[in-house]
Every structure is written in structure tokens, then in C-alpha cells.
Write an enzyme that holds these catalytic residues in place. Structure first.
Site, PDB file in Angstrom:
ATOM      1  N   LYS A 157     -38.018 -37.932 -79.244  1.00  0.00           N
ATOM      2  CA  LYS A 157     -39.117 -37.233 -78.426  1.00  0.00           C
ATOM      3  C   LYS A 157     -39.425 -35.410 -79.013  1.00  0.00           C
ATOM      4  O   LYS A 157     -38.489 -34.959 -78.130  1.00  0.00           O
ATOM      5  CB  LYS A 157     -39.449 -36.916 -77.410  1.00  0.00           C
ATOM      6  CG  LYS A 157     -41.013 -36.515 -77.378  1.00  0.00           C
ATOM      7  CD  LYS A 157     -41.193 -36.907 -75.516  1.00  0.00           C
ATOM      8  CE  LYS A 157     -42.777 -36.453 -74.694  1.00  0.00           C
ATOM      9  NZ  LYS A 157     -43.186 -36.771 -73.548  1.00  0.00           N
ATOM     10  N   LYS A 211     -41.099 -40.023 -81.830  1.00  0.00           N
ATOM     11  CA  LYS A 211     -43.365 -39.289 -81.585  1.00  0.00           C
ATOM     12  C   LYS A 211     -43.108 -37.751 -81.490  1.00  0.00           C
ATOM     13  O   LYS A 211     -42.047 -36.942 -81.103  1.00  0.00           O
ATOM     14  CB  LYS A 211     -42.820 -39.499 -79.956  1.00  0.00           C
ATOM     15  CG  LYS A 211     -44.182 -39.008 -79.051  1.00  0.00           C
ATOM     16  CD  LYS A 211     -43.872 -39.299 -77.671  1.00  0.00           C
ATOM     17  CE  LYS A 211     -45.302 -37.984 -77.426  1.00  0.00           C
ATOM     18  NZ  LYS A 211     -45.321 -38.385 -75.471  1.00  0.00           N
TER      19      LYS A 211
HETATM   20  C1  PBG Z   1     -45.419 -36.758 -71.077  1.00  0.00           C
HETATM   21  C2  PBG Z   1     -45.948 -36.878 -71.909  1.00  0.00           C
HETATM   22  C3  PBG Z   1     -46.808 -36.619 -73.347  1.00  0.00           C
HETATM   23  C4  PBG Z   1     -47.707 -37.115 -74.044  1.00  0.00           C
HETATM   24  C5  PBG Z   1     -47.023 -38.352 -73.890  1.00  0.00           C
HETATM   25  N1  PBG Z   1     -46.126 -38.499 -72.553  1.00  0.00           N
HETATM   26  C6  PBG Z   1     -47.039 -35.246 -73.069  1.00  0.00           C
HETATM   27  C7  PBG Z   1     -45.691 -34.054 -73.022  1.00  0.00           C
HETATM   28  O1  PBG Z   1     -44.711 -34.160 -73.885  1.00  0.00           O
HETATM   29  O2  PBG Z   1     -45.784 -33.122 -73.686  1.00  0.00           O
HETATM   30  C8  PBG Z   1     -48.344 -36.880 -75.305  1.00  0.00           C
HETATM   31  C9  PBG Z   1     -48.683 -38.318 -75.900  1.00  0.00           C
HETATM   32  C10 PBG Z   1     -50.099 -37.178 -77.299  1.00  0.00           C
HETATM   33  O3  PBG Z   1     -49.953 -35.984 -77.590  1.00  0.00           O
HETATM   34  O4  PBG Z   1     -50.852 -38.321 -77.206  1.00  0.00           O
HETATM   35  N2  PBG Z   1     -44.206 -36.756 -71.078  1.00  0.00           N
END
Ligand code: PBG
Length: 341
Positions: A202, A263
Site C-alpha cells: 500500500k 493499492k
Molecule cells: C485506511 C484506508 C484508506 C483507504 C482504504 N483504507 C486511506 C488511507 O490509507 O489513508 C483508501 C481507499 C480509497 O482511497 O479508496 N487505512
């Protein structure tokens, strides 16, 4: 290269592009409703409430989520991913509401499970961002995000979510060692059947903005900036790196991840490809809020055909090696695929 491509004029690659039926015969990749996972936002209110930066996406009541899950089943969408909008009065420095069995997400999971049983997979995020006053995915002290203390809270959160009835816990926090700790905690609680979908690679991305709108965590992250940790770069990955993503995946698999996720999706096609080639494990991609918003914004201006752009953006994720994709387009695309088939 597999073999010599031949030579013009004997070989004409346009020959197999002439007709729709022929293009379908030679298509190497296909997109089906079974490839889609639908992320949903749940809030405490009865009325649904649109997310301004994500046209077509609404925060729903628990009943609304139950109905959406049933719709997913009808459309052939195998699973939903739930994200709760948490009231500020439940946000604390120690994120204790994350392991409250009466939290919004736990109540939602129970309601969905009661209605749809095992017909639709229920995936729940494991991370502290909805529950901390500062919006970080981990606990914060003296300007640092604490790893091992955070993992202690995450495993309790995972067990509570499993006990509420979710099928898959999806740690999205990027702390080190959390997958192993969560697996051990689930097993100790007799929940060996609950899967772990690790957000293994991520990235610290600018494309999460609309999601933070949806959850209202921008205000919290402003607090974080005052505390000296304005962004998530000390735990989410640098978009410059791909070898490191493979190491993240290897570690999470060794710790017991059943499925892994990359992601955002569209900015990491190379990573998806390498992960699938290297490990051959179930690999998901998350087309995040900002990717969705860009397509919707351009379509709203009449600059692109939104439906076609959405399908293309998802199909190429399959081509890169993703087995499934989390996307806010899920219901729209599933409907289009079902009616055109
Ligand atoms: C939080 C999380 C995030 C997303 C999914 N889980 C945001 C972040 O890490 O700040 C983002 C999903 C999206 O932007 O559609 N842990």
C-alpha cells in the site's frame, strides 16, 4: 517473445480485429462481475448522504448496506468491503473504539450476515484511522507512529470483527508484523476460518483524498499535522519502490496472509504483474477513491466516456494479473456486464 510474429503481407494482425465476434474470440482477458469487490461506506444516520468528491457514491445506513449487499449478490458481485464513518465522540488517542463489539461496523456486519449469510463475502478493514483523533492508522506518541503497540490494538480489532461475523479481515495499516499477530489472535479465538487479505503493498498516495472526505478524516489529519505527522509516509510505501513491495508481500505471506492486495491499482500495474508472477497467490488490486473520482470528473465534463473508461481501467488490472479488483464502479459495471451478455 513466444515466437516469430511472421511477416507482412502474409501476416496481417488487423485480420483478427475485423469483427466484434472475432475480437471476442481472441480476447486474452475478460472482466466479469465475479472479479469485482464493492467498497461501501456506512454511517449512523438513516438518510443516505452523497460523497461530494465521489459522484455516485453515498454513505449508507446499516439498512442501506444490507440492501446493497443483497444487490451485490443479485449482480454476481462476490464480496463487499465495509468502511465506517465514525462519530468524533468515538475517536480517541488510544483508538479503543476499534475493538468495541458494538461499534458501527460490527453492528453492520451482524446485520448483513443475518440477511445474506454466506452468499456475499464481508471484508472489513483492520486499521485505526477511523478511531484515532489524528486519523493515523496507528497510535501516535511524541511525533512517531508506534508499531508494536498498534499491532496489539489491531489484533483485538480483528478478533472483534471476526466475532461479529466478517469473512475476511483486511489489515490496511502497513504496520510491520501485523499479519502474523492477527493470524495468531484469530486462531487463539477459534477463528481459523476467517481469511486475511493483506493490504501488503500500500503506497503513500495522493489518490486517497476522496476516501478521506467520505470518512471525514481530513479534519483528524489536520490535527495530525499539528502533532508533527502530516502524512503516512513512515508506514505506507514510497511510490518509487517495487522491489520493496515484493518484500512486503513475501513477509505477509510468510505470516499467514491468504490473499494480498496492491493499492492504488492503476499507478501500480507493474507491481501487480510482478507480484502475480513471483508468488502466484490470490492478488487483488484496489482502484482507489481518487482513481474513481478522476474518471467521474472527466466524464461529468463530457471529456471522456465514463462507462468505457471505467471498464478499460478495470480490464487492464486483470491483464496485469489481478484476480479481483476493489472498485466503487462495481455495481454499475456488474449491471452493464450482465445486461450486455
Ligand atoms: C485506511 C484506508 C484508506 C483507504 C482504504 N483504507 C486511506 C488511507 O490509507 O489513508 C483508501 C481507499 C480509497 O482511497 O479508496 N487505512
Amino acid at each position: 517473445m513466444h515466437h516469430h510474429p511472421g511477416r507482412y503481407p502474409t501476416t496481417r494482425l488487423r485480420r483478427t480485429r475485423q469483427h466484434e465476434w472475432l475480437r471476442r474470440v481472441v480476447a486474452e482477458t475478460a472482466l466479469a462481475p465475479a472479479d469485482l469487490v464493492w467498497p461501501l461506506f456506512v454511517h449512523e444516520h438513516e438518510a443516505s448522504h452523497p460523497v461530494a468528491s465521489m459522484p455516485g457514491v453515498e454513505r449508507l445506513s446499516i439498512d442501506g448496506i444490507v440492501k446493497a449487499a443483497a444487490d451485490a449478490a443479485g449482480l454476481g458481485i462476490p464480496a463487499v468491503a465495509l468502511f465506517p464513518v465514525i462519530d468524533v465522540r468515538h475517536k480517541t488517542d488510544d483508538a479503543r473504539h476499534a475493538f468495541d463489539a458494538d461499534s458501527l461496523v460490527c453492528r453492520t456486519v451482524r446485520a448483513v450476515r443475518q440477511e445474506t449469510g454466506d452468499a456475499v463475502g464481508i471484508i472489513c478493514d483492520v486499521a485505526l484511522d477511523p478511531y484515532t483523533t489524528h486519523g493515523h492508522d496507528g497510535l501516535l506518541r511524541d511525533g512517531r507512529i508506534l508499531n508494536d503497540e498498534t499491532v496489539d490494538v489491531l489484533r483485538r480489532q480483528a478478533v472483534v470483527l471476526a466475532e461479529a461475523g466478517c469473512h475476511v479481515v483486511a489489515p490496511s495499516d502497513m504496520m510491520d508484523g501485523r499479519v502474523g499477530a492477527i493470524r495468531a489472535a484469530l486462531d487463539a479465538a477459534g477463528r481459523h476460518d476467517v481469511c486475511i487479505l493483506s493490504y501488503a503493498a500500500k503506497y503513500a498516495s495522493a489518490f486517497y483524498g476522496p476516501f478521506r472526505d467520505a470518512l471525514g478524516s481530513h479534519a483528524a489529519l489536520a490535527t495530525a499535522a499539528r502533532l508533527g505527522v502530516a502524512d503516512k509516509k513512515t508506514y505506507q510505501m514510497d511510490p518509487a519502490n517495487a522491489d520493496e513491495a515484493l518484500r512486503e508481500i513475501a513477509l505477509d505471506l510468510a505470516e499467514g496472509a491468504d490473499m494480498v492486495m496492491v493499492k492504488p491499482a492503476g499507478t501500480a500495474l507493474d507491481v501487480i504483474w510482478r507480484v502475480k508472477q513471483a508468488f502466484g497467490v490470490p492478488t487483488l488490486a484496489y482502484q482507489v477513491s481518487g482513481e474513481y473520482a478522476m474518471i467521474q470528473a472527466a466524464a461529468a465534463n463530457g471529456w471522456i466516456d465514463g462507462g468505457k473508461a471505467a471498464v478499460e481501467s478495470l480490464l487492464v488490472l486483470k491483464r496485469a494479473g489481478a484476480d479481483a479488483v476493489l472498485t466503487y464502479f462495481a455495481p454499475e459495471i456488474a449491471r452493464a456486464l450482465t445486461t450486455s451478455a
